[in-house]
Design an enzyme around this catalytic site. Structure first.
Site, PDB file in Angstrom:
ATOM      1  N   GLU A  56      47.604  45.308  34.839  1.00  0.00           N
ATOM      2  CA  GLU A  56      47.115  46.625  35.275  1.00  0.00           C
ATOM      3  C   GLU A  56      45.632  46.444  35.524  1.00  0.00           C
ATOM      4  O   GLU A  56      44.851  46.280  34.586  1.00  0.00           O
ATOM      5  CB  GLU A  56      47.393  47.697  34.213  1.00  0.00           C
ATOM      6  CG  GLU A  56      47.200  49.121  34.732  1.00  0.00           C
ATOM      7  CD  GLU A  56      45.873  49.721  34.347  1.00  0.00           C
ATOM      8  OE1 GLU A  56      44.983  49.761  35.241  1.00  0.00           O
ATOM      9  OE2 GLU A  56      45.706  50.144  33.198  1.00  0.00           O
TER      10      GLU A  56
ATOM     11  N   CYS B 292      40.525  53.427  35.028  1.00  0.00           N
ATOM     12  CA  CYS B 292      41.161  52.883  36.229  1.00  0.00           C
ATOM     13  C   CYS B 292      41.892  53.966  37.006  1.00  0.00           C
ATOM     14  O   CYS B 292      41.948  53.930  38.231  1.00  0.00           O
ATOM     15  CB  CYS B 292      42.126  51.760  35.853  1.00  0.00           C
ATOM     16  SG  CYS B 292      41.339  50.323  35.111  1.00  0.00           S
TER      17      CYS B 292
END
Length: 464
Positions: free
Chosen positions: A234, A268
């Site tokens: 990720e 993020c």
């Protein structure tokens, strides 16, 4: 980078740690391997008991660990408490659901018969020790969303946490030990990034998961690929936040502020690029900028602080360079735009900032702005909004504000992202898969998809 707690609110180094040497790393790898041999056979009800116990302990000390997180990486303390509560919730969710998520699957009778078998099952079996390379921005949540499903699946964990959150890393190891897990079930490795490759190459480590930067992801993926080891990545994100004419503009602007600055903008999955239909652009921009200006920037330990310091001086400098590059190239600063220079705030602060007139030649259009800086784009119609949204190397998640069902279908079909959130901001939940496409990584965390990522998916075939 030294392994140390450095308070980003004032730059003071509070505590430093010696990195583990080769002998201690070897001891822990041996322990992980030995523990897995027995832990993998632990019944689900015992795994659930242990994980629920860990969740209860976390609830009990949430205010204390929240202050540690705030001290180490600067998030507002009330957000740190919410992070701890979210972790406990996820632990309980996996304790309740893991057994059913990993239950044997049986193909249809016709397929079994056609294969010549009397019975066929698909069983999910644990892989072994899994290395987790984790970032500092959500220092509890990023780890727990790996650890809870991994431990419930029967794996054991090895944590290489970011070097600026060592106290949080050691707390996590202690939390699982206090809950009753044997010593080798979850271990923290206090090591620098230079030690990761050798550990990845060790045959006792069966898989790896990383949340972090694109360069870090490339490094882990490269070594793991060479060793033929499963990985989940990720990585970065530059999520679009699209606002169409049918949206509730007041609500869209209000949520947009939170979506951009939560965790001091260091997320993020934060909305970073705000793409607004021309018919409502001016109304949205006015409300959004007003909301960003109204935020309180200050000491993250104060309960009414909205935005604290960035986690590192380098992070603040990198963000400042992106903004300066954009303004030199013609971007308009609607608020913020310069580092804070206040005697009472000596740390690594950067104010909530909104830039308009951004074009694709500016670095901030292509790169991830990891801090409270938003870019505004005007779109003439839905097609242009999609083009702008997809004009990014990242594809983690996305946000769309519309009440038009036809537009909903179009955005779901056309947006290049691992999630599409309508009339709200992107958030992770243990019941829903989380992850991205393009340079935002691959694989999924959370939900049944996440717990099965680190399983040996085994076909069990019985002859007639």
């Amino acid at each position: 980078m030294p392994i140390a707690t450095v308070n980003p609110a004032n730059g003071e180094t509070l505590k430093t740690y010696e990195a583990m040497g080769p002998e201690e790393i070897e001891r822990r790898l041996q322990l992980a391997e030995a523990t897995f041999r027995t832990y993998r056979t632990t019944p689900f009800d015992e795994r659930a008991r242990l994980l629920n116990r860990a969740a209860g302990l976390l609830d009990d000390i949430a205010p204390d660990i929240a202050k540690v997180m705030t001290t180490e990486m600067g998030k507002p303390v009330r957000q740190a408490r919410a992070e701890a509560a979210k972790c406990a919730k996820a632990m309980r969710w996996y304790a309740e659901h893991a057994e059913s998520l990993l239950a044997d699957e049986e193909p249809s009778e016709s397929d079994v018969k056609e294969s010549g078998a009397s019975r066929v099952r698909v069983r999910y079996r644990p892989l072994g020790p899994v290395l987790a390379v984790m970032p500092w921005n959500f220092p509890l949540w990023q780890v727990i969303r790996f650890a809870a499903p991994a431990l419930m699946a029967g794996n054991v964990g090895l944590l290489k946490h970011a070097s600026n959150v060592p106290q949080t890393a050691l707390f996590l190891e202690d939390l699982f030990h206090q809950a009753g897990y044997s010593e080798g079930t979850f271990q923290t490795l206090l090591i620098g990034s230079g030690e990761v490759e050798e550990i990845l190459r060790d045959e006792r480590v069966k898989a790896a998961t990383l949340t972090g930067s694109e360069p870090a992801g490339r490094a882990v993926a490269s070594v793991s690929g060479e060793m033929i080891k499963k990985t989940v990545l990720e990585l970065g994100g530059s999520d679009p936040y699209v606002v169409m004419p049918s949206a509730d503009i007041d609500r869209a602007a209000e949520v947009a502020v939170t979506a951009r600055v939560q965790n001091n903008g260091q997320s993020c999955i934060a909305a970073k690029r705000f793409i607004v239909h021309t018919d409502v652009y001016d109304a949205f921009a006015e409300r959004f900028v007003a909301g960003m200006k109204a935020l309180k920037v200050g000491d993250p330990m104060e309960e009414d602080t909205d935005v604290g310091p960035l986690a590192s001086e380098q992070g603040r400098d990198d963000l400042e360079e992106l903004v300066d590059d954009a303004t030199r190239s013609g971007a308009e600063v609607l608020c913020g735009g310069h580092r804070l220079r206040r005697p009472e705030l000596p740390g690594w602060y950067y104010p909530p900032t909104v830039l308009a007139g951004v074009d694709r030649e500016m670095r901030i259009h292509r790169e991830e702005a990891f801090g409270p800086v938003a870019t505004l784009y005007r779109a003439g119609d839905l097609d242009e909004a999609v083009l702008i949204a997809n004009d990014s190397p990242f594809g983690l998640s996305s946000n769309v504000w519309t009440r038009d069902e036809g537009e909903v279908d179009r955005f779901v079909r056309d947006l290049e992202a691992g999630g599409v959130f309508f009339n709200g901001m992107t958030a992770s939940h243990p019941a829903f898969p989380f992850g991205g496409v393009k340079r935002s990584g691959y694989g999924r965390e959370l939900s049944g998809h996440g717990i099965r990522e680190f399983c040996n998916i085994t076909t069990v075939w019985h002859g007639a």
